[in-house]
Design an enzyme around this catalytic site. Structure first.
Site, PDB file in Angstrom:
ATOM      1  N   ARG A 196      -8.704   0.005   4.689  1.00  0.00           N
ATOM      2  CA  ARG A 196      -7.764   0.943   4.069  1.00  0.00           C
ATOM      3  C   ARG A 196      -6.455   0.232   3.722  1.00  0.00           C
ATOM      4  NH1 ARG A 196      -6.220   5.609   7.643  1.00  0.00           N
ATOM      5  NH2 ARG A 196      -4.842   5.771   5.856  1.00  0.00           N
ATOM      6  N   ARG A 226       1.647  14.671  13.268  1.00  0.00           N
ATOM      7  CA  ARG A 226       2.140  14.488  11.894  1.00  0.00           C
ATOM      8  C   ARG A 226       2.188  15.789  11.083  1.00  0.00           C
ATOM      9  NH1 ARG A 226      -0.505   8.921   9.730  1.00  0.00           N
ATOM     10  NH2 ARG A 226       1.490   8.584   8.765  1.00  0.00           N
ATOM     11  N   PRO A 227       3.061  16.717  11.473  1.00  0.00           N
ATOM     12  CA  PRO A 227       3.175  17.970  10.715  1.00  0.00           C
ATOM     13  C   PRO A 227       3.853  17.767   9.348  1.00  0.00           C
ATOM     14  CG  PRO A 227       4.801  17.909  12.469  1.00  0.00           C
ATOM     15  CD  PRO A 227       3.989  16.662  12.602  1.00  0.00           C
ATOM     16  N   MET A 228       4.002  18.854   8.607  1.00  0.00           N
ATOM     17  CA  MET A 228       4.535  18.788   7.231  1.00  0.00           C
ATOM     18  C   MET A 228       5.839  19.588   7.096  1.00  0.00           C
ATOM     19  SD  MET A 228       2.492  17.402   4.712  1.00  0.00           S
ATOM     20  CE  MET A 228       2.771  18.433   3.272  1.00  0.00           C
ATOM     21  N   ASP A 229       6.423  20.015   8.223  1.00  0.00           N
ATOM     22  CA  ASP A 229       7.547  20.955   8.136  1.00  0.00           C
ATOM     23  C   ASP A 229       8.735  20.406   7.326  1.00  0.00           C
ATOM     24  OD1 ASP A 229       7.682  19.213  10.519  1.00  0.00           O
ATOM     25  OD2 ASP A 229       9.631  20.159  10.830  1.00  0.00           O
ATOM     26  N   ILE A 238       8.245   6.767  16.993  1.00  0.00           N
ATOM     27  CA  ILE A 238       7.932   7.477  15.746  1.00  0.00           C
ATOM     28  C   ILE A 238       6.675   8.332  15.889  1.00  0.00           C
ATOM     29  CG2 ILE A 238       7.503   7.225  13.255  1.00  0.00           C
ATOM     30  CD1 ILE A 238      10.271   6.202  14.045  1.00  0.00           C
ATOM     31  N   LYS A 259       0.845  -1.204   0.000  1.00  0.00           N
ATOM     32  CA  LYS A 259       0.000   0.000   0.000  1.00  0.00           C
ATOM     33  C   LYS A 259       0.881   1.254   0.000  1.00  0.00           C
ATOM     34  CE  LYS A 259      -1.781   1.593   4.024  1.00  0.00           C
ATOM     35  NZ  LYS A 259      -1.476   3.009   4.268  1.00  0.00           N
ATOM     36  N   ASN A 260       1.827   1.311   0.940  1.00  0.00           N
ATOM     37  CA  ASN A 260       2.582   2.559   1.086  1.00  0.00           C
ATOM     38  C   ASN A 260       3.507   2.820  -0.096  1.00  0.00           C
ATOM     39  OD1 ASN A 260       1.267   3.081   3.429  1.00  0.00           O
ATOM     40  ND2 ASN A 260       2.976   2.569   4.793  1.00  0.00           N
ATOM     41  N   CYS A 282      -4.618  13.539  13.011  1.00  0.00           N
ATOM     42  CA  CYS A 282      -4.649  12.114  12.692  1.00  0.00           C
ATOM     43  C   CYS A 282      -4.650  11.388  14.012  1.00  0.00           C
ATOM     44  CB  CYS A 282      -3.410  11.767  11.871  1.00  0.00           C
ATOM     45  SG  CYS A 282      -3.107  10.023  11.788  1.00  0.00           S
ATOM     46  N   ASP A 296       4.634   0.536  12.161  1.00  0.00           N
ATOM     47  CA  ASP A 296       3.390  -0.033  11.626  1.00  0.00           C
ATOM     48  C   ASP A 296       3.187  -1.501  12.036  1.00  0.00           C
ATOM     49  OD1 ASP A 296       2.808   2.357  10.479  1.00  0.00           O
ATOM     50  OD2 ASP A 296       3.213   1.764   8.415  1.00  0.00           O
ATOM     51  N   ARG A 335      -3.561  10.963   4.698  1.00  0.00           N
ATOM     52  CA  ARG A 335      -2.425  11.871   4.745  1.00  0.00           C
ATOM     53  C   ARG A 335      -1.514  11.729   3.517  1.00  0.00           C
ATOM     54  NH1 ARG A 335       1.178  14.726   8.055  1.00  0.00           N
ATOM     55  NH2 ARG A 335       3.313  14.247   7.519  1.00  0.00           N
TER      56      ARG A 335
HETATM   57  C1  UD1 Z   1       4.763   6.720   6.362  1.00  0.00           C
HETATM   58  C2  UD1 Z   1       3.786   5.575   6.207  1.00  0.00           C
HETATM   59  C3  UD1 Z   1       3.198   5.186   7.570  1.00  0.00           C
HETATM   60  C4  UD1 Z   1       4.317   4.900   8.572  1.00  0.00           C
HETATM   61  C5  UD1 Z   1       5.311   6.052   8.620  1.00  0.00           C
HETATM   62  C6  UD1 Z   1       6.519   5.771   9.502  1.00  0.00           C
HETATM   63  C7  UD1 Z   1       2.931   5.966   3.986  1.00  0.00           C
HETATM   64  C8  UD1 Z   1       1.779   6.314   3.143  1.00  0.00           C
HETATM   65  N1  UD1 Z   1       2.727   5.984   5.298  1.00  0.00           N
HETATM   66  O1  UD1 Z   1       4.005   7.828   6.848  1.00  0.00           O
HETATM   67  O2  UD1 Z   1       2.390   4.033   7.406  1.00  0.00           O
HETATM   68  O3  UD1 Z   1       3.760   4.732   9.868  1.00  0.00           O
HETATM   69  O4  UD1 Z   1       5.791   6.342   7.279  1.00  0.00           O
HETATM   70  O5  UD1 Z   1       7.170   4.630   9.066  1.00  0.00           O
HETATM   71  O6  UD1 Z   1       3.989   5.625   3.502  1.00  0.00           O
HETATM   72  N2  UD1 Z   1       7.066  14.359  10.751  1.00  0.00           N
HETATM   73  C9  UD1 Z   1       7.295  15.677  11.073  1.00  0.00           C
HETATM   74  N3  UD1 Z   1       7.332  16.587  10.050  1.00  0.00           N
HETATM   75  C10 UD1 Z   1       7.170  16.233   8.739  1.00  0.00           C
HETATM   76  C11 UD1 Z   1       6.951  14.875   8.427  1.00  0.00           C
HETATM   77  C12 UD1 Z   1       6.910  13.963   9.459  1.00  0.00           C
HETATM   78  O7  UD1 Z   1       7.458  16.041  12.249  1.00  0.00           O
HETATM   79  O8  UD1 Z   1       7.235  17.106   7.855  1.00  0.00           O
HETATM   80  C13 UD1 Z   1       7.005  13.360  11.851  1.00  0.00           C
HETATM   81  C14 UD1 Z   1       5.608  12.750  11.954  1.00  0.00           C
HETATM   82  O9  UD1 Z   1       4.788  13.549  12.765  1.00  0.00           O
HETATM   83  C15 UD1 Z   1       5.893  11.399  12.596  1.00  0.00           C
HETATM   84  C16 UD1 Z   1       7.278  11.039  12.040  1.00  0.00           C
HETATM   85  O10 UD1 Z   1       7.831  12.260  11.549  1.00  0.00           O
HETATM   86  O11 UD1 Z   1       5.971  11.517  13.995  1.00  0.00           O
HETATM   87  C17 UD1 Z   1       7.229   9.991  10.934  1.00  0.00           C
HETATM   88  O12 UD1 Z   1       6.556  10.511   9.832  1.00  0.00           O
HETATM   89  P1  UD1 Z   1       6.878  10.116   8.316  1.00  0.00           P
HETATM   90  O13 UD1 Z   1       8.114   9.280   8.246  1.00  0.00           O
HETATM   91  O14 UD1 Z   1       6.803  11.362   7.507  1.00  0.00           O
HETATM   92  O15 UD1 Z   1       5.628   9.203   8.013  1.00  0.00           O
HETATM   93  P2  UD1 Z   1       4.609   9.297   6.797  1.00  0.00           P
HETATM   94  O16 UD1 Z   1       5.365   9.489   5.529  1.00  0.00           O
HETATM   95  O17 UD1 Z   1       3.505  10.214   7.140  1.00  0.00           O
END
Ligand code: UD1
Length: 422
Positions: free
Chosen positions: A400, A123-126, A330, A22-23, A118, A308, A94
Site C-alpha cells: 500500500r 480514527r473518527p471523522m468528527d 497520535i 503517497k499521502n 482501522c 508514521d 481511510r
Molecule cells: C494522515 C496520514 C497518516 C498519518 C496521520 C497522522 C494520509 C492519507 N494519512 O492520516 O498516514 O498517520 O495523518 O500524521 O495522509 N481524529 C479525530 N477526529 C477526526 C480526525 C482525526 O479524532 O475527525 C484523530 C484520529 O483518530 C487520530 C488523530 O486524530 O488519532 C490523527 O488523525 P489525522 O491527522 O486526521 O490523520 P489522517 O488524516 O487520518
C-alpha cells in the site's frame, strides 16, 4: 499472499531514489473533483493505495489515466455521474474520505461511507464534519454513510479545529476554495503534504495563504481550472530508508530527500549517533562504528516526530545501546509491531501509549507477521540487522505504501527477496 525474506548482517552501500509522497498524492487526486478541467500529477508513486483512489474517483465519474509507467496521473472530472463513495472502496482506505469536501464544494452534495475500524485506532471523522458544517453543510449519518449537502452552496467561516487533523485540514481547505467569502482555518495541520496540496490548489486558481502555519486563510473563488503539479517527495519513505543504514551499518544516499521534511526525526537520528548530512542530490546517512545510542521519542504533529516513523525508529532502538522510551500520542493502538519485534529477540515493554525498549546486542531472524503498513516495514528493517533469516508475511500492507522495497534495498547490498504467494 506474498512474503518477504530478509537475510540480515550485510552493511548497506548505495543510493535509493525517494518516490513521490503517497499521502500527498492521496489528497491531490481528489482535488480533481473541484474543477471540470484536467489535473495532471507528475512524480506519482506506484502503490496500491493510489490504485484504490483511482478506482474511487472513477466510480464518481472521473477519468484517471496513468502514463509513464504510473509516474504520471492524468485526471479529469468533467462530468460527475455519481456522488456516493461506496463502503466497498472506503473500507479499504481511510483516505477515501478526502472526496467529501471537494464533492460538496463542486456538486453541493456527497454521500461518503464511514471508513470503519482501522488497525491502529478508532480514527473518527468528527473534525472533518464540524469543519464542513461550519462552512454551511448539513451532514447526517444514516446506514453507515455520511449524507452531506449544501443546497445553497458553502460559505466561508472561521473554524478552529480541536486537533490539527491532517485529513480534516485537507477536506476543509479543498471545500473552502469554492465557498463564498473567506475561510480562516485555525489549528490547521502543517504537514508538508498540506503545503503540497495548497500549492497545487493555487496553481488551479485557488486563493490561499498561510499553508505550513497554524492558520490557513482561503478566499473562495467561483471556479478552479486545470493544472500540472509534481508530487512532493515521500518523507515517510525517506525516513524509513534513512533507518536502513542506521540499523544495518554502512552509508546510503537518499536521492530527492530533504532534511526540512523531517526535522525532528533527523535530530533524533543525530542524537542516536547516526550521521545525517545534506548532499547535492539528497541526504546521506551513515553509521560508522558501533551500535546506535538509545534516544527517547514522542510522536507529535508536524514539525514533531511523525507517528508514521515510530515503528521504524523502534526497530532501530531495539539494537541501540541503552534504554529508550517511545511515546505514541497520535494513535491509541500503534505498537502492534512490538510483539513481532520481540519474536526476533527485542526487549520491549508496552504500557498504554508508552513503549520501553531495552537495546540488545543482536536480533535473531524469525517468521513475523505484518499488521499494518508501517509495522510491516519496521520488521523488514529489523530483519536487516538480525542474525539469520526473517520471513515477513502479509506484505500486502507494505505494498500500500512502499514501491519496490526489495529492489531498493537489494540495490544497496541487502539480501532480500519477495516470495510470491497464491
Ligand atoms: C494522515 C496520514 C497518516 C498519518 C496521520 C497522522 C494520509 C492519507 N494519512 O492520516 O498516514 O498517520 O495523518 O500524521 O495522509 N481524529 C479525530 N477526529 C477526526 C480526525 C482525526 O479524532 O475527525 C484523530 C484520529 O483518530 C487520530 C488523530 O486524530 O488519532 C490523527 O488523525 P489525522 O491527522 O486526521 O490523520 P489522517 O488524516 O487520518
Amino acid at each position: 499472499m506474498d512474503s518477504i525474506v530478509v537475510r540480515g548482517g550485510q552493511e548497506l552501500q548505495g543510493r535509493i531514489p525517494i518516490a513521490g509522497a503517497k499521502n500527498a498524492c492521496l489528497a491531490l487526486m481528489p482535488a480533481t473533483l473541484l474543477s471540470d478541467e484536467p489535473l495532471t500529477l507528475t512524480n506519482a508513486p506506484r502503490l496500491s493505495d493510489i490504485r484504490t483512489m483511482s478506482l474511487l474517483l472513477r466510480s464518481l465519474g472521473a477519468e484517471v489515466a496513468t502514463m509513464q509507467d504510473g509516474r504520471v496521473l492524468a485526471l479529469s472530472s468533467h462530468d460527475l455521474s455519481n456522488l456516493t463513495a461506496d463502503y466497498d472502496i472506503v473500507r479499504k482506505m481511510r483516505a477515501s474520505n478526502l472526496v467529501l469536501g471537494p464533492l460538496l464544494a463542486r456538486a453541493g452534495r456527497a454521500v461518503v461511507s464511514l471508513p470503519g475500524g482501522c488497525a491502529i485506532g478508532a480514527r473518527p471523522m468528527d473534525i472533518h464534519i464540524s469543519g464542513l458544517e461550519a462552512l454551511g453543510a448539513r451532514i447526517e449519518l444514516r446506514d453507515g454513510y455520511l449524507h452531506a449537502e449544501a443546497p445553497k452552496g458553502l460559505r466561508g467561516a472561521v473554524i478552529e479545529q480541536r486537533f490539527a487533523s491532517v485529513g480534516a485540514t485537507e477536506n476543509v481547505v479543498m471545500a473552502a476554495t469554492l465557498a463564498r467569502g473567506t475561510t480562516v482555518l485555525k489549528n490547521a495541520a502543517r504537514e508538508p503534504e498540506i503545503v503540497d496540496l495548497v500549492r497545487c490548489l493555487r496553481t488551479m486558481g485557488a486563493e490561499i495563504e498561510g499553508e505550513g502555519t497554524e492558520t490557513v486563510t482561503i478566499e473562495g473563488v467561483d471556479r478552479l481550472h486545470g493544472a500540472t503539479h509534481p508530487v512532493v517527495a515521500d518523507r515517510i519513505e525517506l525516513g524509513t530508508y534513512m533507518i536502513a543504514p542506521a540499523i544495518a551499518g554502512g552509508a546510503v544516499e537518499l536521492v530527492g530527500g530533504r532534511i526540512d521534511l523531517l526535522p525532528a526525526f533527523c535530530e533524533k537520528l543525530d542524537a542516536a549517533g547516526i550521521s545525517v548530512s545534506e548532499t547535492a542530490e539528497g541526504i546521506r546517512v551513515a553509521r560508522a562504528n558501533g551500535r546506535a545510542r538509545a534516544v527517547d521519542v514522542r510522536t507529535a504533529v508536524f514539525p514533531g516526530f511523525p507517528t508514521d516513523l515510530q515503528a521504524q525508529m523502534m526497530a532501530l532502538l531495539c539494537t541501540a545501546e541503552g534504554t529508550s522510551v517511545l511515546e505514541e500520542t497520535i494513535f491509541e493502538n500503534r505498537f502492534m509491531h512490538a510483539p513481532e519485534l520481540m519474536r526476533m529477540g527485542a526487549r520491549i515493554e508496552v504500557h498504554g501509549g508508552t513503549a520501553t525498549v531495552h537495546g540488545v546486542d543482536r536480533l535473531k531472524g524469525a517468521p513475523v507477521m505484518a499488521t499494518d503498513l508501517r509495522a510491516s516495514v519496521s520488521l523488514i528493517l529489523a530483519g536487516l540487522a538480525a542474525e539469520g533469516e526473517t520471513v515477513v508475511s502479509r506484505v500486502y500492507h507494505l505494498d500500500r505504501g512502499y514501491e519496490r522495497v526489495e529492489e531498493k534495498l537489494s540495490g544497496c547490498g541487502a539480501t532480500i527477496e519477495r516470495i510470491r504467494g497464491e
